[in-house]
Design a protein around this motif. Structure first.
Motif, PDB file in Angstrom:
ATOM      1  N   SER A   1       0.815  -1.215   0.000  1.00  0.00           N
ATOM      2  CA  SER A   1       0.000   0.000   0.000  1.00  0.00           C
ATOM      3  C   SER A   1       0.847   1.263   0.000  1.00  0.00           C
ATOM      4  O   SER A   1       0.530   2.248  -0.687  1.00  0.00           O
ATOM      5  N   LEU A   2       1.938   1.253   0.769  1.00  0.00           N
ATOM      6  CA  LEU A   2       2.768   2.450   0.874  1.00  0.00           C
ATOM      7  C   LEU A   2       3.413   2.839  -0.443  1.00  0.00           C
ATOM      8  O   LEU A   2       3.702   4.019  -0.679  1.00  0.00           O
ATOM      9  N   LYS A   3       3.650   1.859  -1.301  1.00  0.00           N
ATOM     10  CA  LYS A   3       4.220   2.180  -2.615  1.00  0.00           C
ATOM     11  C   LYS A   3       3.347   3.201  -3.334  1.00  0.00           C
ATOM     12  O   LYS A   3       3.831   4.141  -3.969  1.00  0.00           O
ATOM     13  N   GLN A   4       2.023   3.027  -3.231  1.00  0.00           N
ATOM     14  CA  GLN A   4       1.120   3.935  -3.909  1.00  0.00           C
ATOM     15  C   GLN A   4       1.274   5.363  -3.388  1.00  0.00           C
ATOM     16  O   GLN A   4       1.282   6.325  -4.161  1.00  0.00           O
ATOM     17  N   TYR A   5       1.421   5.498  -2.070  1.00  0.00           N
ATOM     18  CA  TYR A   5       1.568   6.837  -1.507  1.00  0.00           C
ATOM     19  C   TYR A   5       2.905   7.463  -1.934  1.00  0.00           C
ATOM     20  O   TYR A   5       2.955   8.647  -2.313  1.00  0.00           O
ATOM     21  N   ILE A   6       3.972   6.700  -1.862  1.00  0.00           N
ATOM     22  CA  ILE A   6       5.297   7.234  -2.211  1.00  0.00           C
ATOM     23  C   ILE A   6       5.297   7.751  -3.645  1.00  0.00           C
ATOM     24  O   ILE A   6       5.791   8.851  -3.928  1.00  0.00           O
ATOM     25  N   GLU A   7       4.738   6.967  -4.552  1.00  0.00           N
ATOM     26  CA  GLU A   7       4.743   7.364  -5.962  1.00  0.00           C
ATOM     27  C   GLU A   7       3.873   8.593  -6.195  1.00  0.00           C
ATOM     28  O   GLU A   7       4.211   9.469  -7.007  1.00  0.00           O
ATOM     29  N   SER A   8       2.776   8.686  -5.475  1.00  0.00           N
ATOM     30  CA  SER A   8       1.919   9.859  -5.641  1.00  0.00           C
ATOM     31  C   SER A   8       2.545  11.109  -5.030  1.00  0.00           C
ATOM     32  O   SER A   8       2.354  12.227  -5.516  1.00  0.00           O
ATOM     33  N   ALA A   9       3.334  10.918  -3.956  1.00  0.00           N
ATOM     34  CA  ALA A   9       3.971  12.059  -3.286  1.00  0.00           C
ATOM     35  C   ALA A   9       5.051  12.691  -4.148  1.00  0.00           C
ATOM     36  O   ALA A   9       5.267  13.911  -4.104  1.00  0.00           O
ATOM     37  N   TYR A  10       5.733  11.879  -4.946  1.00  0.00           N
ATOM     38  CA  TYR A  10       6.844  12.389  -5.749  1.00  0.00           C
ATOM     39  C   TYR A  10       6.574  12.359  -7.252  1.00  0.00           C
ATOM     40  O   TYR A  10       7.433  12.752  -8.045  1.00  0.00           O
ATOM     41  N   TYR A  11       5.405  11.847  -7.629  1.00  0.00           N
ATOM     42  CA  TYR A  11       5.042  11.762  -9.048  1.00  0.00           C
ATOM     43  C   TYR A  11       6.066  10.972  -9.862  1.00  0.00           C
ATOM     44  O   TYR A  11       6.343  11.285 -11.012  1.00  0.00           O
ATOM     45  N   ARG A  12       6.615   9.973  -9.250  1.00  0.00           N
ATOM     46  CA  ARG A  12       7.591   9.097  -9.930  1.00  0.00           C
ATOM     47  C   ARG A  12       7.340   7.686  -9.439  1.00  0.00           C
ATOM     48  O   ARG A  12       6.817   7.459  -8.349  1.00  0.00           O
ATOM     49  N   THR A  13       7.758   6.699 -10.232  1.00  0.00           N
ATOM     50  CA  THR A  13       7.619   5.309  -9.797  1.00  0.00           C
ATOM     51  C   THR A  13       8.670   4.984  -8.748  1.00  0.00           C
ATOM     52  O   THR A  13       9.738   5.617  -8.695  1.00  0.00           O
ATOM     53  N   LEU A  14       8.393   3.999  -7.928  1.00  0.00           N
ATOM     54  CA  LEU A  14       9.282   3.666  -6.815  1.00  0.00           C
ATOM     55  C   LEU A  14      10.676   3.287  -7.299  1.00  0.00           C
ATOM     56  O   LEU A  14      11.683   3.674  -6.687  1.00  0.00           O
ATOM     57  N   ASP A  15      10.768   2.523  -8.388  1.00  0.00           N
ATOM     58  CA  ASP A  15      12.091   2.118  -8.878  1.00  0.00           C
ATOM     59  C   ASP A  15      12.896   3.332  -9.316  1.00  0.00           C
ATOM     60  O   ASP A  15      14.110   3.411  -9.075  1.00  0.00           O
ATOM     61  N   GLN A  16      12.232   4.309  -9.944  1.00  0.00           N
ATOM     62  CA  GLN A  16      12.938   5.525 -10.346  1.00  0.00           C
ATOM     63  C   GLN A  16      13.352   6.341  -9.125  1.00  0.00           C
ATOM     64  O   GLN A  16      14.459   6.893  -9.069  1.00  0.00           O
ATOM     65  N   LEU A  17      12.478   6.410  -8.144  1.00  0.00           N
ATOM     66  CA  LEU A  17      12.743   7.230  -6.970  1.00  0.00           C
ATOM     67  C   LEU A  17      13.944   6.741  -6.174  1.00  0.00           C
ATOM     68  O   LEU A  17      14.815   7.537  -5.799  1.00  0.00           O
ATOM     69  N   VAL A  18      13.991   5.438  -5.894  1.00  0.00           N
ATOM     70  CA  VAL A  18      15.107   4.960  -5.064  1.00  0.00           C
ATOM     71  C   VAL A  18      16.431   5.072  -5.816  1.00  0.00           C
ATOM     72  O   VAL A  18      17.479   5.286  -5.201  1.00  0.00           O
ATOM     73  N   GLN A  19      16.378   4.931  -7.121  1.00  0.00           N
ATOM     74  CA  GLN A  19      17.597   5.137  -7.904  1.00  0.00           C
ATOM     75  C   GLN A  19      18.064   6.586  -7.786  1.00  0.00           C
ATOM     76  O   GLN A  19      19.239   6.858  -7.509  1.00  0.00           O
ATOM     77  N   GLU A  20      17.141   7.519  -7.987  1.00  0.00           N
ATOM     78  CA  GLU A  20      17.504   8.933  -7.995  1.00  0.00           C
ATOM     79  C   GLU A  20      17.834   9.466  -6.606  1.00  0.00           C
ATOM     80  O   GLU A  20      18.758  10.268  -6.442  1.00  0.00           O
ATOM     81  N   LYS A  21      17.090   9.028  -5.606  1.00  0.00           N
ATOM     82  CA  LYS A  21      17.235   9.598  -4.265  1.00  0.00           C
ATOM     83  C   LYS A  21      18.337   8.925  -3.439  1.00  0.00           C
ATOM     84  O   LYS A  21      18.891   9.542  -2.523  1.00  0.00           O
ATOM     85  N   PHE A  22      18.642   7.641  -3.752  1.00  0.00           N
ATOM     86  CA  PHE A  22      19.579   6.905  -2.912  1.00  0.00           C
ATOM     87  C   PHE A  22      20.662   6.167  -3.706  1.00  0.00           C
ATOM     88  O   PHE A  22      21.847   6.448  -3.541  1.00  0.00           O
ATOM     89  N   TYR A  23      20.276   5.230  -4.537  1.00  0.00           N
ATOM     90  CA  TYR A  23      21.235   4.284  -5.094  1.00  0.00           C
ATOM     91  C   TYR A  23      22.326   4.950  -5.928  1.00  0.00           C
ATOM     92  O   TYR A  23      23.512   4.605  -5.806  1.00  0.00           O
ATOM     93  N   GLN A  24      21.960   5.881  -6.799  1.00  0.00           N
ATOM     94  CA  GLN A  24      22.968   6.547  -7.624  1.00  0.00           C
ATOM     95  C   GLN A  24      23.955   7.317  -6.762  1.00  0.00           C
ATOM     96  O   GLN A  24      25.155   7.316  -7.014  1.00  0.00           O
ATOM     97  N   SER A  25      23.442   7.963  -5.740  1.00  0.00           N
ATOM     98  CA  SER A  25      24.296   8.806  -4.892  1.00  0.00           C
ATOM     99  C   SER A  25      25.291   7.991  -4.086  1.00  0.00           C
ATOM    100  O   SER A  25      26.417   8.445  -3.838  1.00  0.00           O
ATOM    101  N   ILE A  26      24.893   6.806  -3.645  1.00  0.00           N
ATOM    102  CA  ILE A  26      25.808   5.998  -2.831  1.00  0.00           C
ATOM    103  C   ILE A  26      26.582   4.987  -3.668  1.00  0.00           C
ATOM    104  O   ILE A  26      27.365   4.211  -3.127  1.00  0.00           O
ATOM    105  N   GLY A  27      26.373   4.992  -4.967  1.00  0.00           N
ATOM    106  CA  GLY A  27      27.113   4.082  -5.843  1.00  0.00           C
ATOM    107  C   GLY A  27      26.620   2.655  -5.789  1.00  0.00           C
ATOM    108  O   GLY A  27      27.381   1.729  -6.091  1.00  0.00           O
TER     109      GLY A  27
END
Length: 964
Positions: free
Chosen positions: A760-786
Motif C-alpha cells: 500500500s505504501l508504494k502507492q503513496y510514495i509514488e503519488s507524493a513524488y510523481y515518480r515510480t518507486l524504482d525511479q525514486l530509489v535510484q535517484e534519491k539513494f542508489y545513484q548517490s551511494i554508488g
C-alpha cells in the motif's frame, strides 16, 4: 658515556628496567663462553669465523658441496643467502649447520622482506614507499614482522635498514631502496625499523656506510665518487648512523665508495680504507658493533685488488666480517700469512673473532640450530602480514595535487567516469576496487575520442613492480596524458617510482589531481582506489621531490567521507581464524543442496572484511556465483527501497507516525483500514492479514493464467510484464489494492507480519513524488551511494548470466523465474513493489545498511536526519510482545523465536527474505552482515535454510570472531 661492546650486544635483548646485577651476570656468562670457544680454536678456525659466504638455494648440488667444504675445511663463520626458496634454503641451512663445529651466523639482504631473495615468501613495501608513511609505529611493526620471518627460517641478520639519503634522483642502485631524500625521513624510519627488528632478538645492519645516496654510479660495476666535504657528510650522510648508534644498532655494512674527504688515495675504496672503517666509524663515531664489508665480489672493490688480497685489505681496514669473498681459500691464506708475519696482531684478530662469537652467543648459537620445515611456507606468508601491508599502503598513498578538491570524488550521480590504463602491468585490482563504488567504463588509450562522453577520466599508470626497472613515462604515454588532461577533468594515479613523475612536469600542470601510489600491486591499487572515492583519507607525504612545485613533504590530507571501505578482519577487531568458519557453514549448505549458491558479506567499522561467493547459480555447475551477481532480495526490499523513501518523507515533514492510511492512499478511505496509522502499518501492528494470494484469483480452471487477464505479448491493454512471456491486464494493481481494502481486518491490534502495508505504501510514495518507486530509489539513494547493482527490473540493465534464477515455477508462471521477481504479488505489479522486487549484490545491500549505521549519512550527503533514523529504529511495541521497529525487524524478545542468532544487540536491526536472504546491522558492534541466496531454486517449498539455521549460525560465528 661510551657503551661497551658487550652492553651494546645486550641492548636489543634486555627488557626495560632490568637490574644491573642481571646485566653483569649476562656479560660474565657471555665472556666466559666467548673466551672458552676462542681459546679452543686453532688459528685456521679463528680466521674462518671472519667469512660470511654466499649461499644459493636455487643452485645445484655442486654448489652445496662447495659450501660444505667451506664449512668443514675453512670453518667459515656464516652464510649470506641469496636467490632460492624457503624450503630449499631451510634444507641447505640445516645441512650446513649440522656439519659446522660452531653454528653459523646467517644473514640475508631482505630490505623489503624475504621476497627480495626467496620465492614463495612475503613482500613488504620498498623503503621509499615507507618513506611516505607518517605513522612510525607501523614502520616498527614492519621491523618486527620481518624479524619474525627471519627467525622462522633461521636468519640472524637482515642487511637493512638502508640509511642512504637518496638526494640524487639519478642514483641507479639505491633509489626506492632509500626511505627518502632528507636525513630526517631516513633516520626516523630507519630507527623505527631497527627498534622493531632488534626487539625480536635479531640484528639490524645499517647500510651503506658512510652513505651511498649522492651518486649516479652503481658500485656493483664501478667505484662511485662521493665528493663531499666532512661537514656535509656529518650533516647529512652520517646523521642517521649517529642516531642509530646511540640507540643500540647492532651492525653496519661499509660500502665500496671513493670518499676523498676521508680517504685521499682514490685507489682505496671506503670498504678497504683504515681511515674510513677504523678512524671514522670505530674511533670518531665510537661504533663498537659488528662491521661487515659490502659484498667483496662487487666491481666497485674487486677492480682494485685480486681475490684474497681484497679480503686481507678489508680486514686490516677494520672490518669484522668479510662478505661474499670471491676466494675464501686465498683470503684465509693471505690473512694467516699476515698474522704470522705480525702484520695482523693477535689482539686485532681476537677483537673481531670474539665479537663474532659474542653475536653468536646472543642468538643462541651455542648449540646446533635446526629449522623446523613443517608449515614453513604457510607461516612465512601468514595473513597477519596482509593486515600490516593493508595499513602501510593505506597510509603511504599520497595526494599531491587536488584542484577544486576533486579527490575524493563526490556526487557520484553526476559523474560518468572512464578509466584509461597506461604502463606495462596489470591494473585489474585498481579497476575492480573503483567499480565497488560506481560504474567505471574502460576506454583504450588508442580510442581517446570516446572520452568526450565522460565527465571524469581516471588514468592509471601501472608499471611492473621491480626497483631495478626503468619506470619512466614513454613519449607516447606523455602525449596521451597531455591530450586527456587538456580536454577532460582528469586524475592520474601513478603506480610507479615517484621519480617517474619528474619526467611529466608539463603534463602534471594540466591534470586536475595527481595521486602517487608508489608500487603496482594489489595493496597499493586497492588503497589508492579507496582514497580516490573517499573510503579512506589520504595521509601520505612525498619522501622525495618529483617536480619543482611538488617537493619532498608534499601531501594533501583528506578525510574519509563515510563510504564503505575494505580492510582485513584483524585490522577491524575480528579473529580471521574464527571468521573462516563461515566458509565451512556455507560450503555445507551448498554440499547438502540447501541452496545452489550464496553471497556472504561482513563489514565492521565501515570496512568490508569478508565478501565471498559460494556455489553456482543452479545445482548444475555451470555458472559459479560471483560477488557481482544479483540475487532476488525478496522482503529485504522493504527496508532497502520502501523504508528509505518513507524515512525521507518523514524527514521532510510530509508524514508523521500518526498519518492515517486513508489519507495516504485514497483506496482506503471509507474502509475499516482508513484509520491505520503509519506507525502501526510499519510495525505490523495494524491488523492486516499476513498475505493475499492475489495470483490465484487470476488462474483458470486448470490453474493456468486466465486468458482474459493475461497475454503472452505486450500490448497497450496488457502492458505489465509478469515474467518472460506473460503480461497482465492494464490496471490490475488497482484491483489488488481493492482486494487489500476489502480484506478482513483483525479486531484486535497485535503483531502479525504482513506484506500488505508495504504494498500500500508504494502507492503513496509514488503519488507524493510523481515518480515510480524504482525511479525514486535510484535517484534519491542508489545513484548517490554508488549502489549501481541494486535495482528493480534487473534484466533492463544486466545480462541474465549475472542474475541467479529463483525458481522453476509450476503453479503460476510455468517457467524458470530468472531475472523477474519471485514474489507473485510483486510480479503482478510489473516487478516493482513496496514489499518485494529488488535485486542486488551483497556489497550494494551493505551500502544501504552502512547508510543506516551512519544514521542517514553517506558519502558527505545527509539523506535523512539522525533523529529520523532513531525514530524508525525504535522498538515501540516491545512491551506488547512485538519485537519490530518501524519498518525494521529487530532481535527476538526474551523467550521468543526470532530472526537472529540471539547474539545481536537490542539496537541492531535488519530483515530477512523468503528467497533465502538476510541483512543485519548492529550499531553497538559497528557491524553489518549480509547473506544472499536462492534457496528457492528449483523449488521454494522446502526451506532447509531456515530449518537448519544456516543464516543464524553464520551470524553467530561473526559475533564469536569479535576480539575487540
Amino acid at each position: 658515556m661510551k657503551r661497551t661492546l658487550l652492553t651494546l650486544l645486550l641492548l636489543p635483548f634486555l627488557s626495560h628496567g632490568q637490574p644491573k646485577n642481571k646485566l653483569y651476570s649476562s656479560e660474565i656468562q657471555q665472556r666466559q663462553w666467548v673466551d672458552s670457544v676462542y681459546n679452543s680454536m686453532s688459528l685456521d678456525r679463528r680466521i674462518g669465523q671472519l667469512f660470511m659466504v654466499a649461499a644459493y638455494s636455487n643452485k645445484n648440488e655442486k654448489h652445496v658441496a662447495e659450501l660444505e667444504r667451506l664449512v668443514n675445511v675453512n670453518h667459515v663463520g656464516g652464510l649470506i643467502f641469496f636467490q632460492g626458496g624457503p624450503q630449499r634454503q631451510a634444507q641447505i641451512a640445516n645441512r650446513l649447520q649440522g656439519q659446522s663445529k660452531l653454528p653459523l651466523l646467517v644473514g640475508i639482504d631482505g630490505e623489503w622482506g624475504l621476497r627480495m631473495r626467496l620465492d614463495s615468501t612475503y613482500r613488504f613495501p620498498y623503503n621509499m614507499t615507507l618513506g611516505a608513511v607518517q605513522n612510525l609505529d607501523l614502520i616498527e611493526e614492519v621491523g618486527k614482522a620481518m624479524a619474525k620471518q627471519s627467525k622462522r627460517i633461521g636468519i640472524h641478520f637482515n642487511f637493512g635498514p638502508v640509511v642512504d639519503v637518496n638526494n640524487n634522483p639519478d642514483n641507479p642502485i639505491i633509489g626506492v631502496r632509500s626511505y627518502g631524500e632528507t636525513r630526517e625521513i631516513v633516520t626516523d624510519r630507519a630507527l623505527a625499523f631497527m627498534n622493531g627488528y632488534q626487539s625480536e632478538g635479531l640484528f639490524a645492519t645499517a647500510k651503506h656506510f658512510p652513505g651511498h645516496g649522492d651518486t649516479s654510479t652503481d658500485s656493483h660495476h664501478n667505484l662511485p665518487l662521493i665528493d663531499l666535504d666532512k661537514d656535509r657528510l656529518h650533516q647529512v650522510e652520517l646523521y642517521p648512523y649517529k642516531k642509530l648508534f646511540k640507540n643500540g644498532l647492532s651492525s653496519v655494512m661499509v660500502a665500496h665508495l671513493n670518499l676523498p674527504a676521508y680517504e685521499p688515495n682514490d685507489a682505496i675504496p671506503s670498504s678497504l680504507s683504515y681511515n674510513v672503517v677504523t678512524k671514522l666509524l670505530r674511533d670518531e663515531l665510537e661504533f663498537e658493533g659488528l662491521i661487515f664489508t659490502d659484498a667483496l665480489n662487487m666491481k666497485g672493490v674487486a677492480n682494485y685488488l685480486s681475490p684474497g688480497e681484497v679480503d686481507l685489505a678489508a680486514f686490516k681496514a677494520g672490518n669484522d666480517l668479510l662478505l661474499f669473498s670471491e676466494d675464501v681459500d686465498k683470503a684465509a691464506i693471505k690473512i694467516k700469512e699476515a698474522y704470522e708475519l705480525g702484520d695482523i696482531t693477535e689482539s686485532r684478530l681476537a677483537y673481531s673473532v670474539k665479537k663474532v662469537l659474542g653475536y653468536k652467543y646472543k642468538v643462541g648459537l651455542t648449540k646446533p640450530l635446526v629449522i623446523d620445515q613443517t608449515n614453513l611456507v604457510e607461516e612465512l606468508n601468514d595473513a597477519v602480514y596482509d593486515d600490516l601491508n593493508t595499513k602501510l599502503y593505506s597510509e603511504a598513498i599520497t595526494l599531491v595535487k587536488n584542484n577544486n578538491k576533486l579527490v575524493p570524488i563526490r556526487k557520484l550521480e553526476h559523474e560518468k567516469i572512464a578509466y584509461v590504463a597506461l604502463g606495462d602491468d596489470d591494473g585489474t585490482p585498481f579497476l575492480e576496487m573503483m567499480r565497488n563504488y560506481t560504474t567505471i567504463e574502460v576506454v583504450a588509450a588508442t580510442d581517446l575520442s570516446r572520452l568526450k562522453d565522460y565527465s571524469l577520466v581516471v588514468v592509471g599508470y601501472h608499471k611492473v613492480d621491480n626497483p631495478w626497472r626503468n619506470q619512466n613515462f614513454s613519449i607516447e604515454e606523455k602525449a596521451i596524458i597531455g591530450e586527456i588532461a587538456k580536454d577532460n577533468k582528469a586524475i592520474l594515479v601513478s603506480f610507479a617510482k615517484p621519480y617517474a613523475l619528474s619526467g611529466i612536469e608539463d603534463e602534471i600542470k594540466e591534470l586536475d589531481a595527481l595521486v602517487v601510489g608508489y608500487q603496482n600491486n594489489t595493496f597499493a591499487e586497492q588503497a589508492a582506489a579507496q582514497i580516490v572515492f573517499g573510503a579512506l583519507g589520504a595521509k601520505g607525504e612525498l619522501p622525495v621531490t618529483i617536480t619543482r612545485k611538488y617537493d619532498v613533504g608534499t601531501g594533501i590530507k583528506t578525510k574519509s567521507i563515510d563510504r564503505l571501505g575494505f580492510s582485513t578482519p584483524a585490522n577491524e577487531g575480528l579473529d580471521p581464524v574464527v571468521l573462516r568458519k563461515i566458509d565451512s557453514i556455507a560450503q555445507y549448505a551448498i554440499d547438502q543442496q540447501i541452496t545452489p549458491g550464496a553471497q556472504i558479506l561482513v563489514a565492521r567499522h565501515g570496512k568490508v572484511v569478508y565478501n565471498k561467493s559460494f556455489g553456482y547459480h543452479t545445482y548444475q555447475p555451470e555458472y559459479p556465483v560471483k560477488n557481482t551477481d544479483l540475487y532476488d532480495l525478496a522482503s529485504l526490499t522493504k527496508i532497502l527501497a520502501t523504508l528509505p523513501m518513507v524515512m525521507k518523507l518523514y524527514d521532510e515533514h510530509k508524514i508523521t507516525m500518526h498519518s492515517k492510511l486513508g489519507d495516504l492512499v485514497p483506496e482506503f478511505k471509507r474502509t475499516d483500514k482508513q484509520d491505520i496509522t503509519l506507525k502501526d502499518l510499519l510495525t505490523h501492528q495494524s491488523g492486516l492479514v499476513a498475505w493475499i494470494p492475489f495470483y490465484k484469483s487470476t488462474l483458470d480452471s486448470v490453474s493456468r493464467p486466465d486468458s482474459n487477464l493475461y497475454r503472452t505479448q505486450f500490448s497497450p491493454d496488457f502492458p505489465t510484464q509478469v515474467s518472460e512471456h506473460l503480461f497482465i491486464k492494464k490496471g490490475y494493481t488497482q484491483t489488488m489494492l481493492n482486494e487489500i481494502a476489502n480484506s478482513k481486518l483483525a479486531s484486535k491490534k497485535e503483531y502479525k507480519y504482513s506484506d500488505l502495508g508495504f504494498i500500500s505504501l508504494k502507492q503513496y510514495i509514488e503519488s507524493a513524488y510523481y515518480r515510480t518507486l524504482d525511479q525514486l530509489v535510484q535517484e534519491k539513494f542508489y545513484q548517490s551511494i554508488g549502489a549501481n547493482r541494486l535495482t528493480y527490473l534487473p534484466l533492463r540493465k544486466f545480462d541474465a548470466k549475472e542474475i541467479t534464477p529463483t525458481e522453476e515455477d509450476n503453479y503460476y508462471r510455468y517457467t524458470t523465474v530468472h531475472g523477474y521477481v519471485h514474489d507473485m504479488g510483486a510480479a503482478m505489479q510489473g516487478g516493482v513493489a513496496g514489499h518485494a522486487g529488488l535485486f542486488g549484490t551483497a556489497l550494494d545491500v551493505a551500502k544501504i545498511m552502512q547508510l543506516y549505521l551512519n544514521e542517514g549519512h553517506y558519502g558527505e550527503e545527509q539523506f535523512f536526519s539522525k533523529s529520523t533514523f532513531e525514530v524508525f529504529n525504535a522498538c515501540v511495541y516491545c512491551d506488547k510482545g512485538n519485537r519490530r521497529g518501524i519498518g525494521f525487524d529487530k532481535p527476538q524478545l526474551a523467550g521468543k523465536p526470532g530472526p537472529t542468532c540471539g547474539c545481536a544487540s537490542l539496537t541492531s536491526f535488519g530483515h530477512t527474505g523468503f528467497t533465502g536472504t538476510m541483512t543485519w546491522a548492529d550499531p553497538e558492534k559497528d557491524l553489518i552482515y549480509v547473506f544472499l541466496s536462492n534457496r528457492t531454486y528449483p523449488d521454494s517449498n522446502s526451506n532447509r535454510l531456515s530449518k537448519e539455521n544456516i543464516r543464524e549460525n553464520i551470524q553467530q560465528v561473526i559475533y564469536e570472531s569479535i576480539v575487540k
